[in-house]
Design an enzyme around this catalytic site. Structure first.
Site: not given
Ligand code: FAD
Ligand code: SIN
Length: 524
Positions: A113, A241, A288, A349, A373, A384
């Protein structure tokens, strides 16, 4: 209702699930999540998880790529630590049931990537996040020590503020004792008292109009910590993104993974010309920030609402085999990616900043940890590197779990916290206003605090936001708490922090570009 637990985990994405699994051996875990357990950004991740596996790749190269993308603001120690511990945590994901694609010889099929000098992205087709979420949820449901509360929205952290300390002196060390949590089904507010709290509430994409993030991503954790007077940093670094499918009717915007550019897809202007060579020698695989700004610029030059992604040089077999999700989705919208160009636009993103944590994932508030995140660990700096987010989430969940396990025995539940008191409040008269205000906020952020900023735009954003804030606080103070008003309030807090920190940065660096200060300045 009041309940007690050893560990309160807020959020059910990769960070929250991994932390919960790791601490469950050491005490009772209560995991709250505001929607369904799999309604997370994690579930949407496509490209994969970056980690060093085979030569010619090396940790040194992954570290250098991460530092380069971060544009001078990464914490080098943290980068070295995450890259070094990444492989072990990827093995842990596999042990917990996650599948990654392999080649016929059994080696991992590694994708590339933007910003990566080697192929190092482990993935499961173009649905890596879905696969990780599936495996971790399955694992967690088999853990008797973990109670899962879906549709439970954390409103505020419990600290000394709730104990009637009207004025907290500047030097008081704030402590966290759990959270007030709204049950979305019954509208009751529970007091969840906990020895250790782990915030894993994810990103903020939904404070923008066009985003790849599902509705849950409104920065709740950041807002809660900000209100509790914890330290937040680097909020100006919002990652757009470059390639979300252009479709005005769809929220969230469907992502077209960067890995497809790693496979050879090209970006084209509205009238079909390559343009990335004008912006960076790495062309489509520049980091990016560069690609998103280039697209933004080309759209401004041509006046078009999108540019194109051309995958027609990739074989049908590869497109269908490696990107089945994208192939199918595009076909449903009338685009055959083996023959047609895909209209794409940049979309909000990822947030690089957030709740400041140290190398153990500890926030500035005692007994409060943050991961995923929502946390600013120092790994990403000003931008990032693709696929470093899932990696950071698992490495830090593991580190924080280890230290939490050591500390838990010495922490006591605080029983002095009163239950939620909503005496004197009434049901909100016009919920529609809250919905409208949320849309207004998204417009403010998209119009004035997007990929390219200026002093005037930031000033305008702040003055519009102040009006929204005044109205919302007034409504919040006199009405019964509801999920929608809490979400709006959080989003306003987060927008304020982004605008404020963007205005303070008098330079352009990484994801923050201000036309009034186009050059990189001294580090601030
Ligand atoms: P999340 O997975 O967002 O989980 C957050 C949780 O908190 C959820 O369960 C939500 O309901 C809960 N929550 C929020 N507020 C509250 C509240 N007030 N009370 C109770 N619960 C709450 N990253 C990569 O490294 N590789 C990739 O290929 C990649 N692709 C991506 C593609 C897309 C479309 C997107 C959107 C992101 C991508 N990312 C990628 C980024 C990555 O997916 C996220 O940064 C990562 O999954 C975040 O994980 P997390 O556990 O921090 O939060
Ligand atoms: C993607 O698959 O392009 C998203 C990857 C990322 O957000 O890290």
């Amino acid at each position: 209702m009041s309940k007690e637990t050893d560990f309160l985990v807020i959020g059910s994405g990769i960070a929250g699930l991994m932390y919960a699994l790791k601490v469950a051996k050491f005490g009772k875990v209560c995991l709250v999540t505001k929607s369904k357990i799999d309604d997370t950004n994690t579930n949407y991740a496509q490209g994969g998880i970056a980690t060093v596996t085979y030569k010619p790749d090396s940790k040194k190269k992954h570290i250098e790529d991460t530092l380069k993308a971060g544009d001078g603001l990464c914490n080098k120690d943290v980068v070295e630590m995450v890259v070094s511990e990444g492989r072990e945590m990827v093995e842990k994901l596999i042990e917990y049931g996650t599948k990654f694609d392999t080649k016929p010889d059994g080696d991992f099929d590694l994708a590339k990537e933007g910003g990566h000098s080697e192929n190092r992205i482990l993935h499961y087709k173009d649905k890596t996040g879905f696969e990780i979420q599936r495996a971790l949820v399955e694992k967690i449901k088999s853990c008797p020590n973990i109670e899962i509360l879906e549709n439970h929205f954390a409103i505020d952290l419990l600290t000394q503020h709730q104990m009637g300390y009207a004025v907290i002196r500047e030097k008081t060390k704030i402590e966290c004792y759990g959270a007030y949590v709204l049950n979305n089904k019954t509208n009751e507010i529970d007091t969840i008292l906990s020895k250790i709290t782990y915030i894993a509430t994810g990103g903020i994409g939904n404070i923008y109009h066009t985003t790849t993030n599902p509705e849950i991503a409104t920065g709740d954790g950041i807002a809660m910590v900000y209100r509790a007077k914890g330290i937040i940093e680097n909020m100006e670094f919002v990652q757009f993104h470059p390639t979300a499918l252009y479709n005005l009717k769809e929220r969230p915007s469907f992502l077209i993974t960067e890995a497809i550019r790693g496979f050879g897809a090209k970006l084209l202007t509205f009238d079909g010309k390559c343009f990335m060579q004008k912006y960076d020698v790495r062309k489509e695989l520049a980091s990016r920030d560069i690609v998103a700004r280039a697209i933004d610029n080309e759209m401004k030059i041509s006046g078009s609402e999108y540019v194109y992604l051309d995958c027609t040089n990739i074989s049908k077999e590869d497109l269908e085999g490696h990107f089945p999700n994208i192939y199918k989705k595009c076909l449903e919208t009338g685009i055959d990616i083996t023959k047609d160009y895909i209209p794409v636009v940049p979309a909000a993103h990822y947030l690089c900043g957030g709740i400041k944590v140290n190398k153990k994932g500890r926030t500035s508030i005692k007994n409060l940890y943050a991961g995923g995140e929502v946390a600013a660990t120092g790994l990403h700096g000003a931008n990032r590197l693709a696929s470093n987010s899932l990696l950071e989430a698992v490495v830090y969940a593991n580190i924080s779990a280890k230290i939490s396990a050591k500390k838990i025995g010495k922490i006591k539940i605080n029983n002095e916290i009163p239950n939620w008191n909503d005496e004197g409040t009434n049901d909100l008269e016009e919920m529609i206003l809250i919905t409208q205000e949320f849309k207004e906020l998204q417009q403010i952020m998209s119009n004035y605090v997007g990929i390219v900023r200026s002093n005037l735009r930031l000033k305008r954003a702040m003055s519009r936001l102040e009006i929204l804030n005044r109205e919302t606080e007034k409504q919040y103070n006199k009405s019964k708490v509801s999920f929608k008003i809490c979400r709006l309030r959080n989003a306003i807090n987060v927008a304020y922090l982004i605008i404020e920190m963007a205005a303070k940065r008098k330079e352009s660096r990484g994801l923050h570009y201000n036309i009034d200060y186009p050059e990189k300045g001294k580090l601030i």
